[in-house]
Design a protein around this motif. Structure first.
Motif, PDB file in Angstrom:
ATOM      1  N   THR A 162      15.852  20.999  25.531  1.00 26.22           N
ATOM      2  CA  THR A 162      16.213  20.860  24.050  1.00 26.22           C
ATOM      3  C   THR A 162      14.821  20.956  23.331  1.00 26.22           C
ATOM      4  O   THR A 162      14.967  21.412  22.121  1.00 26.22           O
ATOM      5  N   ALA A 163      13.674  20.514  24.007  1.00 27.16           N
ATOM      6  CA  ALA A 163      12.513  20.624  23.253  1.00 27.16           C
ATOM      7  C   ALA A 163      12.202  22.036  22.983  1.00 27.16           C
ATOM      8  O   ALA A 163      11.602  22.310  22.147  1.00 27.16           O
ATOM      9  N   LEU A 164      12.322  22.828  24.007  1.00 23.21           N
ATOM     10  CA  LEU A 164      12.242  24.490  23.846  1.00 23.21           C
ATOM     11  C   LEU A 164      13.017  24.881  22.734  1.00 23.21           C
ATOM     12  O   LEU A 164      12.660  25.833  21.802  1.00 23.21           O
ATOM     13  N   LEU A 165      14.631  24.579  22.756  1.00 20.06           N
ATOM     14  CA  LEU A 165      15.246  24.927  21.952  1.00 20.06           C
ATOM     15  C   LEU A 165      14.995  24.734  20.348  1.00 20.06           C
ATOM     16  O   LEU A 165      15.290  25.378  19.378  1.00 20.06           O
ATOM     17  N   ASP A 166      14.245  23.409  20.237  1.00 23.03           N
ATOM     18  CA  ASP A 166      14.138  23.136  19.090  1.00 23.03           C
ATOM     19  C   ASP A 166      13.047  23.828  18.183  1.00 23.03           C
ATOM     20  O   ASP A 166      12.870  23.632  17.036  1.00 23.03           O
ATOM     21  N   THR A 167      12.131  24.414  19.184  1.00 21.61           N
ATOM     22  CA  THR A 167      11.310  25.338  18.603  1.00 21.61           C
ATOM     23  C   THR A 167      11.706  26.873  17.984  1.00 21.61           C
ATOM     24  O   THR A 167      10.980  27.524  17.274  1.00 21.61           O
ATOM     25  N   PHE A 168      12.786  27.208  18.390  1.00 20.14           N
ATOM     26  CA  PHE A 168      13.388  28.301  18.009  1.00 20.14           C
ATOM     27  C   PHE A 168      13.282  28.843  16.458  1.00 20.14           C
ATOM     28  O   PHE A 168      12.816  29.741  16.112  1.00 20.14           O
ATOM     29  N   ASP A 169      13.934  27.849  15.691  1.00 19.72           N
ATOM     30  CA  ASP A 169      14.210  28.210  14.425  1.00 19.72           C
ATOM     31  C   ASP A 169      12.727  28.625  13.405  1.00 19.72           C
ATOM     32  O   ASP A 169      12.649  29.385  12.963  1.00 19.72           O
ATOM     33  N   ALA A 170      11.774  27.441  13.783  1.00 19.16           N
ATOM     34  CA  ALA A 170      10.599  27.490  13.040  1.00 19.16           C
ATOM     35  C   ALA A 170       9.685  28.515  13.778  1.00 19.16           C
ATOM     36  O   ALA A 170       8.917  29.361  13.013  1.00 19.16           O
ATOM     37  N   GLY A 171       9.860  28.767  15.116  1.00 18.51           N
ATOM     38  CA  GLY A 171       9.220  29.997  15.731  1.00 18.51           C
ATOM     39  C   GLY A 171       9.755  31.307  15.145  1.00 18.51           C
ATOM     40  O   GLY A 171       8.726  32.305  14.632  1.00 18.51           O
ATOM     41  N   ARG A 172      11.058  31.489  14.820  1.00 20.14           N
ATOM     42  CA  ARG A 172      11.384  32.601  14.131  1.00 20.14           C
ATOM     43  C   ARG A 172      11.081  32.861  12.701  1.00 20.14           C
ATOM     44  O   ARG A 172      10.609  33.793  12.242  1.00 20.14           O
ATOM     45  N   VAL A 173      10.818  31.885  12.134  1.00 21.22           N
ATOM     46  CA  VAL A 173      10.210  31.827  10.629  1.00 21.22           C
ATOM     47  C   VAL A 173       8.928  32.389  10.860  1.00 21.22           C
ATOM     48  O   VAL A 173       8.234  33.340  10.217  1.00 21.22           O
ATOM     49  N   LEU A 174       7.830  32.035  11.987  1.00 28.28           N
ATOM     50  CA  LEU A 174       6.618  32.571  11.947  1.00 28.28           C
ATOM     51  C   LEU A 174       6.582  33.957  12.229  1.00 28.28           C
ATOM     52  O   LEU A 174       5.936  34.898  12.029  1.00 28.28           O
ATOM     53  N   ARG A 175       7.477  34.544  12.979  1.00 25.65           N
ATOM     54  CA  ARG A 175       7.594  35.735  13.735  1.00 25.65           C
ATOM     55  C   ARG A 175       8.186  36.775  12.484  1.00 25.65           C
ATOM     56  O   ARG A 175       7.765  38.043  12.244  1.00 25.65           O
ATOM     57  N   GLU A 176       9.304  36.468  11.959  1.00 30.79           N
ATOM     58  CA  GLU A 176      10.015  37.181  11.259  1.00 30.79           C
ATOM     59  C   GLU A 176      10.197  36.994   9.655  1.00 30.79           C
ATOM     60  O   GLU A 176      10.345  37.672   9.030  1.00 30.79           O
TER      61      GLU A 176
END
Length: 455
Positions: free
Chosen positions: A205-219
């Motif tokens: 769950t902690a990994l999944l919680d990083t996805f949206d914010a991480g996508r903001v960083l990348r894209e």
């Protein structure tokens, strides 16, 4: 035996230096056919790994350029194979001619991402590390680069390995208990098993919680500047863009179309749109602009709602605030260089974050930068921590979490241990797919199709 591949590994543009990379069983032999060391004693086939030699690259028409050749011996190379990198001057003609010489000498052109694919196949990296290579290349900010580097160094893989090893241990207990019921096997305690599975759930769950914010960083994030006419939207656009991107006048309705620009605000890239002032109007052209603004507002992931701090809120201002109540929105009180007359308390009741700035003078942009980081979740990211980087990774992690939840439910309902074991096997399989330890050729093809030739 692996065929030797070759490609230009630097951008196709004039530069001070350019690199042609060869990798495969015959990489050194082929390099010897196109490279002549200035010191005959330093022929490439005599060099140890991590050793360089200066000389010239040549073809059948003669010398091409002076060159530094760097030799890597298997398995201590990026690909795990014998590798040679030829560093020449970065002229496009020189690099292309040198590459043609390598191909004529026996190499074949590398496919997209083939060097990194060979590194994956040879066990030099897992699939999350391989995917991080392109994330590292594409990173356009400090935090994005740090996150990609952490993944490249195995942060995500190690976290997943810990979860996998824990689940394998539980699955082994289940298997032994079910397959050998008459043997002297320690009794399984469902409470302890449930706690172990819950820890795995928390980690995924902690990994999944990083996805949206991480996508903001990348894209980056689709963003829009909205507000009533003459509140300073275009001035804010120009301030953030660092140039005169939008026309600014004191005439209401100046902006008729959507003006777009990509801007950097702290660690976040905003794909920013300046829109027409939202109001009711009889002007047919302005009406079209307002309609475009409303449509852009509906699809934006981040809204910068601008209000004129030098006057009281109008009915149009309040209607706009209410229309973005469910969106990720920041209220921007502009014209901080003037006396403030707007109802800040009312805005604070309708927006989670309210910042005051002067788009004309640039004061307060730091506060806006901080608010954007908070709203997008980027502020909470620790780039050194594991982070999911691609939709493929997210889908695998989501499947793993669903299987773990199934196992928890099965335990709670008192189902047989073999039923619980089926769910755990599904969770383990999802992790193996994520890391690439068990995956299909089609998935590997899809991952490396995103790569550039030469990497």
């Amino acid at each position: 035996m692996s065929h030797t591949i070759a490609a230009i590994s630097t951008p196709a543009a004039p530069a001070g230096i350019g690199v042609i990379r060869l990798s495969g069983d015959d990489a050194i032999a082929i390099a010897c056919r196109v490279f002549r060391a200035a010191d005959p004693a330093r022929s490439l086939d005599r060099l140890a790994g991590y050793t360089a030699a200066y000389g010239h690259v040549f073809d059948t028409d003669g010398d091409i350029d002076d060159c530094v050749a760097l030799v890597f011996r298997a398995p201590h190379s990026y690909t795990g194979e014998d590798t040679v990198e030829l560093s020449c001057h970065g002229g496009i003609y020189l690099l292309q001619r040198t590459l043609r010489a390598c191909l004529a000498a026996g190499a074949r052109p590398a496919g997209a991402g083939e060097f990194t694919r060979r590194a994956f196949v040879s066990g030099k990296m897992d699939l999350t590390q391989a995917e991080s290579v392109m994330e590292l290349i594409a990173a356009d900010g400090r935090l994005a680069a740090c996150a990609a580097l952490a993944a490249r160094e195995g942060a995500t893989y190690r976290r997943l390995q810990n979860v996998k090893e824990t689940l394998l241990g539980v699955a082994a207990q289940f298997g032994a208990f079910v397959d050998y019921p008459d043997e002297d096997i320690p009794e399984l305690h469902t409470d302890a098993l449930a706690d172990t599975i819950r820890e795995a759930i928390n980690a995924i769950t902690a990994l999944l919680d990083t996805f949206d914010a991480g996508r903001v960083l990348r894209e980056g994030i689709e963003s829009v500047i909205v507000g009533s006419p003459n509140v300073g939207k275009s001035t804010l656009m120009n301030c953030l863009a660092g140039c005169e991107r939008s026309i600014v006048t004191d005439i209401a309705g100046t902006t008729r179309d959507v003006v777009e620009e990509t801007v950097r605000l702290g660690d976040v890239t905003l794909r920013l749109a300046d829109t027409a002032g939202i109001r009711d109007t009889d002007d047919r052209v302005e009406t079209v602009g307002v309609a475009l603004a409303r449509r852009r507002l509906e699809r934006a992931a981040l809204v910068l709602a601008v209000f004129d701090g030098s006057r009281e809120l109008t009915d149009e201002d309040k209607a706009l605030a209410r229309s973005v109540a469910d969106a990720a929105a920041i209220a921007v009180i502009n014209k901080a260089d003037c006396d403030e007359h707007t109802d800040r308390a009312w805005l604070e009741a309708h927006f989670d974050r309210v910042v005051t700035l002067s788009a004309k003078g640039g004061e307060g942009i730091a506060a806006l930068t901080e608010a954007v980081a908070q709203v997008t979740g980027v502020e909470r990211l620790n780039a050194a921590e594991p982070m999911l980087a691609t939709e493929r990774q997210r889908a695998c992690a989501a499947r793993c979490l669903a299987c773990l939840n199934e196992a928890t439910d099965a335990l709670a309902l008192g189902m047989t241990l073999d039923a619980v074991a089926v769910s755990l096997d599904g969770a383990i399989a999802a992790i193996l797919d994520l890391t690439g330890e068990r995956t299909t050729e089609a998935v590997v093809d899809e991952v490396f199709a995103r790569f550039c030739v030469g990497k």
